[in-house]
Design a protein around this motif. Structure first.
Motif, PDB file in Angstrom:
ATOM      1  N   GLN A  67      42.927  79.364 -37.826  1.00  0.00           N
ATOM      2  CA  GLN A  67      42.687  78.010 -37.321  1.00  0.00           C
ATOM      3  C   GLN A  67      43.961  77.188 -37.176  1.00  0.00           C
ATOM      4  O   GLN A  67      43.902  75.965 -37.032  1.00  0.00           O
ATOM      5  N   VAL A  68      45.111  77.824 -37.237  1.00  0.00           N
ATOM      6  CA  VAL A  68      46.373  77.112 -37.027  1.00  0.00           C
ATOM      7  C   VAL A  68      46.826  77.344 -35.586  1.00  0.00           C
ATOM      8  O   VAL A  68      46.930  78.484 -35.140  1.00  0.00           O
ATOM      9  N   TYR A  69      47.090  76.272 -34.870  1.00  0.00           N
ATOM     10  CA  TYR A  69      47.594  76.351 -33.500  1.00  0.00           C
ATOM     11  C   TYR A  69      48.846  75.492 -33.398  1.00  0.00           C
ATOM     12  O   TYR A  69      48.910  74.404 -33.986  1.00  0.00           O
ATOM     13  N   ASN A  70      49.839  75.990 -32.655  1.00  0.00           N
ATOM     14  CA  ASN A  70      51.047  75.195 -32.510  1.00  0.00           C
ATOM     15  C   ASN A  70      51.257  74.698 -31.070  1.00  0.00           C
ATOM     16  O   ASN A  70      52.290  74.106 -30.764  1.00  0.00           O
ATOM     17  N   ARG A  71      50.301  74.942 -30.235  1.00  0.00           N
ATOM     18  CA  ARG A  71      50.288  74.304 -28.913  1.00  0.00           C
ATOM     19  C   ARG A  71      48.842  74.132 -28.464  1.00  0.00           C
ATOM     20  O   ARG A  71      48.032  75.041 -28.624  1.00  0.00           O
ATOM     21  N   VAL A  72      48.538  72.952 -27.909  1.00  0.00           N
ATOM     22  CA  VAL A  72      47.210  72.674 -27.367  1.00  0.00           C
ATOM     23  C   VAL A  72      47.361  72.319 -25.900  1.00  0.00           C
ATOM     24  O   VAL A  72      48.193  71.478 -25.536  1.00  0.00           O
ATOM     25  N   VAL A  73      46.561  72.974 -25.078  1.00  0.00           N
ATOM     26  CA  VAL A  73      46.521  72.681 -23.646  1.00  0.00           C
ATOM     27  C   VAL A  73      45.159  72.053 -23.351  1.00  0.00           C
ATOM     28  O   VAL A  73      44.125  72.707 -23.498  1.00  0.00           O
ATOM     29  N   ALA A  74      45.164  70.788 -22.959  1.00  0.00           N
ATOM     30  CA  ALA A  74      43.929  70.074 -22.616  1.00  0.00           C
ATOM     31  C   ALA A  74      43.892  69.872 -21.111  1.00  0.00           C
ATOM     32  O   ALA A  74      44.870  69.424 -20.509  1.00  0.00           O
ATOM     33  N   SER A  75      42.766  70.199 -20.504  1.00  0.00           N
ATOM     34  CA  SER A  75      42.667  70.098 -19.049  1.00  0.00           C
ATOM     35  C   SER A  75      41.320  69.544 -18.630  1.00  0.00           C
ATOM     36  O   SER A  75      40.329  69.601 -19.382  1.00  0.00           O
ATOM     37  N   GLY A  76      41.300  68.995 -17.420  1.00  0.00           N
ATOM     38  CA  GLY A  76      40.058  68.533 -16.835  1.00  0.00           C
ATOM     39  C   GLY A  76      39.273  69.699 -16.270  1.00  0.00           C
ATOM     40  O   GLY A  76      39.707  70.855 -16.296  1.00  0.00           O
TER      41      GLY A  76
ATOM     42  N   ALA B 107      47.304  61.387 -18.479  1.00  0.00           N
ATOM     43  CA  ALA B 107      47.413  60.605 -19.720  1.00  0.00           C
ATOM     44  C   ALA B 107      46.251  60.903 -20.659  1.00  0.00           C
ATOM     45  O   ALA B 107      46.427  61.016 -21.877  1.00  0.00           O
ATOM     46  N   GLN B 108      45.048  61.021 -20.106  1.00  0.00           N
ATOM     47  CA  GLN B 108      43.890  61.351 -20.931  1.00  0.00           C
ATOM     48  C   GLN B 108      44.038  62.744 -21.531  1.00  0.00           C
ATOM     49  O   GLN B 108      43.748  62.958 -22.713  1.00  0.00           O
ATOM     50  N   CYS B 109      44.497  63.683 -20.734  1.00  0.00           N
ATOM     51  CA  CYS B 109      44.729  65.041 -21.239  1.00  0.00           C
ATOM     52  C   CYS B 109      45.755  65.039 -22.369  1.00  0.00           C
ATOM     53  O   CYS B 109      45.593  65.725 -23.379  1.00  0.00           O
ATOM     54  N   GLN B 110      46.825  64.246 -22.204  1.00  0.00           N
ATOM     55  CA  GLN B 110      47.885  64.209 -23.215  1.00  0.00           C
ATOM     56  C   GLN B 110      47.369  63.633 -24.525  1.00  0.00           C
ATOM     57  O   GLN B 110      47.655  64.165 -25.605  1.00  0.00           O
ATOM     58  N   ALA B 111      46.594  62.551 -24.442  1.00  0.00           N
ATOM     59  CA  ALA B 111      46.065  61.938 -25.662  1.00  0.00           C
ATOM     60  C   ALA B 111      45.139  62.903 -26.396  1.00  0.00           C
ATOM     61  O   ALA B 111      45.177  63.005 -27.631  1.00  0.00           O
ATOM     62  N   THR B 112      44.316  63.614 -25.653  1.00  0.00           N
ATOM     63  CA  THR B 112      43.400  64.570 -26.274  1.00  0.00           C
ATOM     64  C   THR B 112      44.161  65.734 -26.883  1.00  0.00           C
ATOM     65  O   THR B 112      43.870  66.168 -28.008  1.00  0.00           O
ATOM     66  N   ALA B 113      45.153  66.267 -26.165  1.00  0.00           N
ATOM     67  CA  ALA B 113      45.948  67.372 -26.693  1.00  0.00           C
ATOM     68  C   ALA B 113      46.676  66.965 -27.969  1.00  0.00           C
ATOM     69  O   ALA B 113      46.720  67.723 -28.951  1.00  0.00           O
ATOM     70  N   ASP B 114      47.241  65.759 -27.979  1.00  0.00           N
ATOM     71  CA  ASP B 114      47.942  65.277 -29.176  1.00  0.00           C
ATOM     72  C   ASP B 114      46.994  65.192 -30.369  1.00  0.00           C
ATOM     73  O   ASP B 114      47.357  65.572 -31.494  1.00  0.00           O
TER      74      ASP B 114
END
Length: 365
Positions: A238-247, A289-296
Motif C-alpha cells: 500500500q505504499v506508492y511514491n507517485r499518483v497519477v490522477a486523470s479525468g 488543477a483538480q487532477c493535481q489537488a486529488t493526486a496530492d
C-alpha cells in the motif's frame, strides 16, 4: 484532537481516575444512562464507518421487543469518557455518537452475564441507505453542498455539517448507481478531502491530514512517560511514491491528468525503493488543477503507510484519527506520526492501542 483544559492535560500525564458513561435514547422508551462494566471505542480512518463501540452492560436491559431501549431499531447512543481532575471534578470527552447496531447475550449465564452492545457512527446508516433507482448529482452545485445533501437525505435536515475545506468548487454531474456513501467519498476525493462523523455525530469534511501539521500530543518513553510499548513494521504494501490522477471522457477528447511524486521521503520515486505508481480516474476531474489537488491528497494518504508503528500507551481519550503525534524515544529521537487507528478502553485498567504511519524512518544502527 478534542479540546482539553489545562487541568485535564496535566491529569493525563499523572495517575488519575476515570469514568465512562453511555447515554441511550429510544424513540419509544426515552433516555437512560447505561451502567457500563467494560468495553471500548474504536476509531479507524481506513474504514467506511470510522467510529464503533462495544459496550458491556447490565443483563436486565435485554431487549425483549423491538421497541425496548437496547433494540437496534432506532435507538441512538452517545459514549463519553470522564477524566477525574485533581479537584474532584470530571471533565467529559465525547467519544462516539451513533446508532445501536447489535445487542447480544449468552445463556446459560456462566460469567457476569453482561449484555454486549455494539454502536456504529452515522456513516453506517448512510451506507445502508442505497438508492432505489440511479440518480445524478445537481449540476453546478458545490461539491460540499452535494455531500451535505446526500447525507441529510438519510439523516435529516437537522444534521450539523462542518466544512473545513472552504471550497466552493463544483463537480461535474455524475450518476449515482446505488451506493450513497460511495458517492459522498467520490465527491470528497474531488475536493482532496475526507468525510467522516466526529464524536458528536456531526459530518466533517476536511482536507487530508499530513505530517506537515503540528503535533497535538507528545508521547514519551522512560520515567513518567506514557509510552508502554512500540511495535515497528516496515512494508511495501500500500505504499506508492507517485499518483497519477486523470479525468474520464467518453467523447473522444483527451482527458486531463496530473501527477504527484514523492521526492523527499525514504521511499522517494526513483530511489532505492523503486518506482510504484497508483492510478486514479474520475469523471469529476475536468481540469488539470483538480487532477493535481486529488493526486496530492492521495499521495499524502499513502506516504508513510509502509512505516507503521503500533503503540501501546496510557490513555488519552481526546486523540483522534488524523492527529499528528510526536514520539520521543532515546533510541530514535523525535519522530512524527499520523494516527490511522486507535482504541479507547472504558475501564480504569485499560491501555490505549494506536496505529500510526510515518515517513520519518529511524536511523540505521
Amino acid at each position: 484532537m478534542w479540546s482539553l483544559s489545562t487541568q485535564a492535560r496535566i491529569a493525563l500525564t499523572q495517575s488519575h481516575a476515570m469514568q465512562a458513561r453511555a447515554t441511550v435514547s429510544s424513540p419509544t422508551y426515552g433516555v437512560l444512562t447505561l451502567p457500563l462494566s467494560g468495553g471500548s471505542v474504536e476509531v479507524d480512518a481506513t474504514s467506511k464507518v470510522r467510529r464503533t463501540a462495544t459496550l458491556q452492560t447490565d443483563p436486565r436491559w435485554w431487549p425483549h421487543s423491538p421497541t425496548d431501549l437496547l433494540s437496534p431499531y432506532g435507538s441512538t447512543c452517545r459514549v463519553d469518557y470522564g477524566i477525574v481532575l485533581p479537584s474532584g471534578d470530571t471533565e467529559w470527552v465525547p467519544l462516539l455518537t451513533g446508532y445501536l447496531d447489535e445487542t447480544s447475550r449468552t445463556r446459560p449465564i456462566t460469567g457476569s452475564g453482561d449484555l454486549t452492545v455494539k454502536v456504529a457512527d452515522p456513516a453506517q446508516r448512510v451506507a445502508e441507505d442505497r438508492l432505489d433507482v440511479p440518480a445524478q448529482t445537481i449540476a453546478n452545485a458545490p461539491a460540499v453542498s452535494e455531500i451535505a445533501r446526500l447525507v441529510k437525505a438519510t439523516l435529516g435536515p437537522q444534521l450539523d455539517v462542518i466544512d473545513e475545506t472552504g471550497s466552493s468548487a463544483s463537480a461535474s454531474v455524475f450518476i449515482i448507481e446505488r451506493e450513497r456513501w460511495d458517492a459522498v467519498e467520490k465527491l470528497a476525493d474531488f475536493l482532496a478531502a475526507e468525510p467522516f462523523f466526529d464524536p458528536l455525530g456531526r459530518l466533517v469534511i476536511r482536507p487530508q491530514p499530513t505530517l506537515s501539521r503540528n503535533p497535538v500530543w507528545t508521547i514519551r518513553t522512560g520515567n513518567r512517560g506514557s509510552l508502554l510499548t512500540a511495535k515497528d513494521k516496515r512494508s511495501r504494501e500500500q505504499v506508492y511514491n507517485r499518483v497519477v490522477a486523470s479525468g474520464q471522457r467518453t467523447d473522444g477528447v483527451p482527458a486531463v491528468y496530473a501527477t504527484a511524486t514523492d521526492t523527499t521521503s525514504p521511499a522517494y520515486y526513483g530511489g532505492p525503493f523503486g518506482k510504484k505508481n497508483r492510478f486514479y480516474t474520475s469523471e469529476l476531474l475536468t481540469t488539470t488543477a483538480q487532477c493535481q489537488a486529488t493526486a496530492d491528497a492521495l499521495l499524502a494518504r499513502t506516504r508513510g503507510v509502509g512505516a507503521q508503528v503500533e503503540i501501546e500507551a496510557l490513555v488519552n481519550p481526546a486523540l483522534d484519527s488524523g492527529d499528528v503525534l510526536a514520539v520521543l524515544d532515546p533510541e530514535t529521537g523525535e519522530t512524527r506520526h499520523i494516527i490511522d487507528k486507535l482504541s479507547i478502553p472504558l475501564t480504569p485498567d485499560g491501555t490505549q492501542s494506536i496505529t500510526t504511519r510515518s515517513d520519518e524512518l529511524p536511523a540505521e544502527t
